[in-house]
Write a protein that holds these residues in place. Sequence first.
Motif, PDB file in Angstrom:
ATOM      1  N   LYS A  93       0.944  -1.236   0.067  1.00 24.84           N
ATOM      2  CA  LYS A  93      -0.085  -0.166   0.021  1.00 24.84           C
ATOM      3  C   LYS A  93       0.923   1.319  -0.064  1.00 24.84           C
ATOM      4  CE  LYS A  93      -3.972  -2.146   2.271  1.00 24.84           C
ATOM      5  NZ  LYS A  93      -4.992  -2.184   1.209  1.00 24.84           N
ATOM      6  N   TYR A  94       0.240   2.354  -0.756  1.00 21.08           N
ATOM      7  CA  TYR A  94       1.129   3.707  -0.584  1.00 21.08           C
ATOM      8  C   TYR A  94       1.127   3.955   0.916  1.00 21.08           C
ATOM      9  CZ  TYR A  94       0.613   4.346  -5.803  1.00 21.08           C
ATOM     10  OH  TYR A  94       1.107   4.300  -6.840  1.00 21.08           O
ATOM     11  N   ASN A  95       2.179   4.751   1.093  1.00 23.71           N
ATOM     12  CA  ASN A  95       2.574   5.500   2.199  1.00 23.71           C
ATOM     13  C   ASN A  95       3.271   6.879   2.175  1.00 23.71           C
ATOM     14  OD1 ASN A  95       5.327   5.094   2.194  1.00 23.71           O
ATOM     15  ND2 ASN A  95       5.160   3.304   3.002  1.00 23.71           N
ATOM     16  N   SER A  96       3.414   7.410   3.285  1.00 23.54           N
ATOM     17  CA  SER A  96       3.933   8.775   3.288  1.00 23.54           C
ATOM     18  C   SER A  96       5.413   8.952   2.698  1.00 23.54           C
ATOM     19  CB  SER A  96       4.133   9.209   4.815  1.00 23.54           C
ATOM     20  OG  SER A  96       5.089   8.472   5.427  1.00 23.54           O
ATOM     21  N   ASP A  97       6.095   7.588   2.723  1.00 17.74           N
ATOM     22  CA  ASP A  97       7.418   7.891   1.739  1.00 17.74           C
ATOM     23  C   ASP A  97       7.340   7.905   0.379  1.00 17.74           C
ATOM     24  OD1 ASP A  97       9.010   7.599   4.093  1.00 17.74           O
ATOM     25  OD2 ASP A  97       9.018   5.520   4.145  1.00 17.74           O
ATOM     26  N   ILE A  98       6.191   7.219  -0.019  1.00 21.68           N
ATOM     27  CA  ILE A  98       5.972   7.265  -1.513  1.00 21.68           C
ATOM     28  C   ILE A  98       5.542   8.526  -2.027  1.00 21.68           C
ATOM     29  CG2 ILE A  98       4.468   6.173  -3.358  1.00 21.68           C
ATOM     30  CD1 ILE A  98       4.533   3.768  -1.811  1.00 21.68           C
ATOM     31  N   ALA A  99       4.629   9.247  -1.055  1.00 19.72           N
ATOM     32  CA  ALA A  99       3.967  10.587  -1.397  1.00 19.72           C
ATOM     33  C   ALA A  99       5.221  11.579  -1.304  1.00 19.72           C
ATOM     34  CB  ALA A  99       2.983  10.903  -0.343  1.00 19.72           C
ATOM     35  N   GLU A 100       6.245  11.433  -0.376  1.00 18.21           N
ATOM     36  CA  GLU A 100       7.229  12.321  -0.270  1.00 18.21           C
ATOM     37  C   GLU A 100       8.029  12.229  -1.449  1.00 18.21           C
ATOM     38  OE1 GLU A 100      10.891  12.594   2.479  1.00 18.21           O
ATOM     39  OE2 GLU A 100       9.350  12.249   3.422  1.00 18.21           O
ATOM     40  N   LYS A 110      -0.172  13.731  -7.582  1.00 14.60           N
ATOM     41  CA  LYS A 110       0.029  12.212  -7.259  1.00 14.60           C
ATOM     42  C   LYS A 110       0.245  12.257  -5.632  1.00 14.60           C
ATOM     43  CE  LYS A 110       0.611   7.819  -8.110  1.00 14.60           C
ATOM     44  NZ  LYS A 110      -0.523   6.869  -8.755  1.00 14.60           N
ATOM     45  N   ALA A 111       1.093  13.012  -5.198  1.00 14.64           N
ATOM     46  CA  ALA A 111       1.328  13.207  -3.447  1.00 14.64           C
ATOM     47  C   ALA A 111       0.541  13.212  -2.753  1.00 14.64           C
ATOM     48  CB  ALA A 111       2.635  14.021  -3.503  1.00 14.64           C
ATOM     49  N   VAL A 112      -0.518  14.426  -3.212  1.00 17.09           N
ATOM     50  CA  VAL A 112      -1.651  14.800  -2.358  1.00 17.09           C
ATOM     51  C   VAL A 112      -2.726  13.216  -2.409  1.00 17.09           C
ATOM     52  CG1 VAL A 112      -3.842  16.053  -2.394  1.00 17.09           C
ATOM     53  CG2 VAL A 112      -1.573  16.975  -2.651  1.00 17.09           C
ATOM     54  N   GLN A 113      -2.919  12.910  -3.669  1.00 20.83           N
ATOM     55  CA  GLN A 113      -3.764  11.640  -3.912  1.00 20.83           C
ATOM     56  C   GLN A 113      -3.341  10.597  -2.854  1.00 20.83           C
ATOM     57  OE1 GLN A 113      -3.549  10.192  -7.698  1.00 20.83           O
ATOM     58  NE2 GLN A 113      -5.199   8.380  -7.356  1.00 20.83           N
ATOM     59  N   ILE A 114      -2.167  10.262  -2.648  1.00 19.52           N
ATOM     60  CA  ILE A 114      -1.375   9.356  -1.877  1.00 19.52           C
ATOM     61  C   ILE A 114      -1.568   9.600  -0.376  1.00 19.52           C
ATOM     62  CG2 ILE A 114       0.540   8.210  -1.140  1.00 19.52           C
ATOM     63  CD1 ILE A 114       1.516   8.218  -4.064  1.00 19.52           C
ATOM     64  N   TYR A 115      -1.556  10.831  -0.062  1.00 20.38           N
ATOM     65  CA  TYR A 115      -1.683  11.374   1.379  1.00 20.38           C
ATOM     66  C   TYR A 115      -3.053  11.153   1.467  1.00 20.38           C
ATOM     67  CZ  TYR A 115       2.979  13.392   2.215  1.00 20.38           C
ATOM     68  OH  TYR A 115       4.267  13.520   2.638  1.00 20.38           O
ATOM     69  N   LYS A 116      -4.122  11.344   0.780  1.00 17.29           N
ATOM     70  CA  LYS A 116      -5.426  11.053   1.433  1.00 17.29           C
ATOM     71  C   LYS A 116      -5.670   9.891   1.384  1.00 17.29           C
ATOM     72  CE  LYS A 116      -7.168  15.178  -1.004  1.00 17.29           C
ATOM     73  NZ  LYS A 116      -8.275  15.789  -2.289  1.00 17.29           N
TER      74      LYS A 116
END
Length: 116
Positions: A93-100, A110-116
């Motif tokens: 699953k996506y996490n904050s490292d990926i969003a960062e 894409k970062a905002v989408q992952i953070y949500k």
Amino acid sequence: MKNKTYILLILLIVISFNTIEAQSRKQKGLFKLAKQEYSQLRFAYAIPVIKQLLLTQPKDTNALVLLAKSYQNVNQIDSAVKYYDLANLSGVKYNSDIAESYAMLGNYDKAVQIYK
């Protein structure tokens, strides 16, 4: 004559099991070495070890995430995103490292989408 054939067959089966077991031990050793290098903050040394492991197990999610984090720590963000995405395709699953990582590349949507 049949006995020789059976003996040869059994010998081949035993050799193949030993080969498989040796490969499994080697892969476990590679992952252990990679984790050790990572935990000692030697990310550049961990990267080739993990890549060697991924040659035999390309869908190993633990190795993919560890490789992505290693790339992220040596500021090779484009490679980190590549391996995070491969890990995601394998079920992580996506996490904050990926969003960062996406944010560092400038892909803020894409970062905002992952953070949500």
